[in-house]
Design an enzyme around this catalytic site. Structure first.
Site, PDB file in Angstrom:
ATOM      1  N   ASP A 271      35.643  52.033  34.631  1.00 35.89           N
ATOM      2  CA  ASP A 271      36.616  51.010  34.261  1.00 35.89           C
ATOM      3  C   ASP A 271      35.837  49.899  33.540  1.00 35.89           C
ATOM      4  OD1 ASP A 271      38.918  49.529  33.909  1.00 35.89           O
ATOM      5  OD2 ASP A 271      39.589  49.711  35.974  1.00 35.89           O
TER       6      ASP A 271
HETATM    7  C1  NOJ Z   1      40.984  47.515  33.393  1.00 39.04           C
HETATM    8  C2  NOJ Z   1      42.042  48.292  34.127  1.00 39.04           C
HETATM    9  O1  NOJ Z   1      41.738  48.366  35.498  1.00 39.04           O
HETATM   10  C3  NOJ Z   1      42.232  49.693  33.588  1.00 39.04           C
HETATM   11  O2  NOJ Z   1      43.339  50.268  34.216  1.00 39.04           O
HETATM   12  C4  NOJ Z   1      42.382  49.682  32.099  1.00 39.04           C
HETATM   13  O3  NOJ Z   1      42.610  50.982  31.612  1.00 39.04           O
HETATM   14  C5  NOJ Z   1      41.137  49.074  31.491  1.00 39.04           C
HETATM   15  N1  NOJ Z   1      40.989  47.707  31.959  1.00 39.04           N
HETATM   16  C6  NOJ Z   1      41.144  49.078  29.967  1.00 39.04           C
HETATM   17  O4  NOJ Z   1      42.042  48.164  29.486  1.00 39.04           O
END
Ligand code: NOJ
Length: 709
Positions: free
Chosen positions: A244
């Site tokens: 993430d």
């Molecule tokens: C953080 C989020 O937790 C995740 O779900 C998302 O896909 C990413 N950022 C990218 O934006």
């Protein structure tokens, strides 16, 4: 490939468009083949330019993948995922995600960070809005549908790589506070939280995302047990795993990695293939390999996983996008978004059959901060859908019934604390026959980093509802929100209550068709609805405890505001001020008709593991309207080597019957589906006694029992 080129494949960078932050440094890296993927680049010029640089100028000509959060639609916005789960209709979910893929790939996005498969048992958690709800069986069915829809034929130009996220335990954030730790014992992990992710692997998902949280003390992004033992070795996943956002370097504040180099080492050794946005891999993998801390074969495995996905996506044959913006908001897409919104709406109360309304002969006062809020009804995670395309409830009702409709927002937005527009709202309410109050939460009150400790209607919406109720007119309360909203204080003020979630672009027309009775509501709760957030986490498939509060000792408190109720149910597991029941159970939802369940039979009394339980019963529409019943099957494994939940969903089906119509319904439940991860860490059906129910939600229905020997 050189070491630098291999490491480059493991890097995913974010950038903006040409001229707005796309740096020379990044372009040079692409030219050298030292970037594998980009997220959040959406303009065609930049996408083409970067892809051309990678394919035609880098040493190996390896194409980039462009990624984006396409969560519940790209341009045409569908209901939030929790709302989609309320349809209990996987076909709609598949159609919706196919449409999202068609629109997003026409913009050059070939990878979405969806579906989010985090089981969520706590409505305080803001990201429950993006979740499939609390049940692993329902979530697994949706997983299959999402992945089929998003990926389609992955190698075709409209194939969009799906990403099962967040692996794993993110939804179990302690206290419902986002990013918090998850403590999940091994059996619970397997029997609940991992199930949708395994379904994702079985459905051919091409990528996984590791979650932000630590699980039992080890951050998911550096968790070898999760990424290698379970995902690769047990499930045989051969796609790629991305971190993430910065979750590799966030292992430092977690207190797991000492510095970025250490974080890179821990993630690579755990089996994390690609790093999102932070650059620990770019900056340190070379040194870690050259000094022998990480084997080059580990990096080779990571790169193979990434390249295998790129090959499967047909990117080597067809790296470029044929941009086609004419299909955005296509009529067919809008029709599908409307149907999904219709089926997501849950009727929670309909006192005296107030709904459907007779718009032709009644004067309606439409009031509330969500009645005409084009941006807010789209919900969380909407980057590309434009609110100019949103059709609100006010637009739809005034178009159809203009002369009988009066409108006043009453409150400018959901958190508003100004009473200056109350008089105007009360004025139109006084002149009306029926009041529709459309309230709830603005889009920004759910989603990432938007947990709430108190999940009542925000602002002074309750105050306005109390004032409206004093007029003595019937009130329809429509809630648009990213989570269940605790409504104990106003439950008695509303005659009818509809939960519309954040319904997306076509929320207005969908609500209109429900309100006027053109269609009967068929949504069912995918999550337990609490009376008060103090009951959280609350979920239907809980354990019984040694001292369960029983039906016999239960005093109905539905009509009494939570704070006013103080009573003991003896030495049983309950709250003095909130009992033990939720406001509405999992699976609950009313419609404009009534259904009767009768004549339940099983094909046998005892079964072996190879058998199937054949459940047969009669379903009758005993009301006056055609309607759809979501028939639900639940099982209780009465004793086990570890204690088992009081009920677990094992099947469901949607049955539409005309008024007065009866149908014999059968459902086949393979006994094998009853297996669980037991005390010996084995997936088995333990012989013994089982209860089985068929009914309209997790608390009602016909009951039978059987034995597995
Ligand atoms: C953080 C989020 O937790 C995740 O779900 C998302 O896909 C990413 N950022 C990218 O934006």
């Amino acid at each position: 490939m050189t070491l630098e080129e291999k490491i480059g494949q493991t890097s995913q960078r974010g950038t903006s468009s040409m001229g707005k932050g796309l740096s020379e440094e990044l372009i040079t890296k692409v030219r050298k083949g030292e970037i594998g993927s980009f997220l959040n680049v959406t303009d065609s010029q930049t996408i083409n330019f970067l892809q051309k640089t990678a394919v035609e100028e880098s040493p190996n000509g390896i194409p980039l993948i462009f990624a984006r959060d396409v969560i519940h639609g790209f341009k045409t916005i569908f209901p939030i995922p929790l709302g989609q789960a309320a349809t209990w209709n996987p076909d709609l979910i598949e159609k919706g995600s196919r449409i999202a893929a068609i629109e997003a790939t026409a913009s050059g996005i070939r990878w979405t960070f969806a579906p989010m498969l985090d089981i969520a048992r706590d409505s305080r958690w803001g990201r429950i809005a993006e979740s499939p709800g609390e049940d692993p069986f329902l979530a697994s069915k949706f997983t299959e549908a999402y992945i089929k829809g998003f990926q389609g034929d992955l190698s075709s130009p409209t194939g969009m790589l799906a990403c099962a996220k967040h692996f794993v335990g993110y939804g179990a954030a302690e206290g419902g506070r986002d990013y918090n730790i998850a403590i999940i014992h091994e059996q619970l992990l397997h029997n609940v939280y991992l199930k949708p992710f395994e379904a994702a692997v079985k459905s051919g998902v091409g990528s996984f995302m590791s979650s932000f949280n630590e699980l039992n003390g080890v951050p998911a992004t550096g968790n070898k047990y999760l990424l290698k033992t379970i995902l690769r070795n047990t499930w045989g996943f051969d796609g790629l795993v991305v971190s993430d956002w910065n979750s590799v370097t966030e292992m430092i504040p977690h207190g797991f990695a000492a510095d970025e180099k250490h974080a890179a080492m821990l993630s690579a050794n755990a089996g994390l293939d690609m790093e999102m946005t932070s650059t620990a891999y770019e900056d340190h993998l070379k040194n870690l390999i050259e000094s022998g801390v990480i084997a080059e074969s580990q990096l080779d495995d990571m790169v193979r996983n990434i390249l295998r996905v790129k090959l499967k996506m047909g990117l080597f044959e067809q790296p470029y996008t044929r941009f086609n913006h004419s299909i955005f908001y296509d009529e067919k897409h809008l029709v599908s978004a409307k149907q999904t919104a219709i089926e997501s709406i849950v009727l929670l109360k309909n006192y005296n059959n107030l709904l459907p309304l007779d718009f032709k002969n009644q004067k309606i006062a439409l009031i509330g901060p969500l009645a005409d809020a084009p941006h807010e009804q789209l919900g969380t995670w909407v980057f590309d859908g434009e609110s100019e395309h949103t059709q609100t409830l006010k637009m739809s009702l005034s178009e159809a019934y203009g002369k009988n409709l009066m409108f006043s927002k009453g409150l400018a937005f959901s958190r508003d604390s100004l009473t200056d527009k109350f008089d105007e709202a009360l004025e139109i309410a006084r002149k009306s026959d029926v009041i529709i109050f459309a309230g709830g939460e603005e889009a920004i009150l759910s989603g990432e980093a938007h947990s709430r400790a108190n999940i009542d209607l925000p602002g002074i919406q309750e105050e306005l509802i109390h004032k409206l109720a004093k007029l003595g007119k019937p009130i329809v309360l429509i809630i648009m929100a990213g989570r269940p909203i605790t409504i104990s204080n106003i439950y008695n003020e509303a005659d009818a209550i509809l939960m519309a979630w954040h319904p997306g672009t076509m929320g207005g027309p969908a609500l209109k068709d429900i309100l006027n009775g053109e269609t009967s509501p068929s949504g069912r709760l995918p999550v337990t609805w609490p009376k008060t957030s103090g009951q959280e986490p609350i979920y239907y498939n809980h354990k019984n405890t040694g001292r369960p509060a029983s039906e016999e000792s239960f005093v109905a408190i539905d009509d009494i505001p939570v704070g006013a109720w103080q009573s003991s149910l003896g030495n049983t597991s309950h709250y003095l001020d909130a009992g033990y029941q939720p406001m509405f159970p999992f699976g609950f939802g009313l419609t404009y008709s009534t259904f009767e369940y009768s004549e339940m039979t099983l094909n046998k009394a005892s079964f072996s593991i190879m058998d199937s339980v054949l459940i047969t019963f009669k379903l009758t529409n005993t009301g006056k309207a055609e309607a759809t019943e979501v028939v639900q099957y639940y099982v209780q494994d009465i004793t086990g080597s570890i204690t088992r939940p009081v009920r677990e969903l094992v099947g469901f089906s949607r049955v539409t019957l005309k008024a007065g119509e009866s149908r014999e319904v059968t459902y086949t439940l393979p006994v094998e589906n009853l297996k669980f991860y037991n005390i010996d860490k084995e997936w088995v059906v333990e012989p013994g006694d089982f209860n089985i129910w068929v009914g309209p939600n997790c608390q009602e229905g016909l009951k039978s029992s059987f034995v597995v020997d």
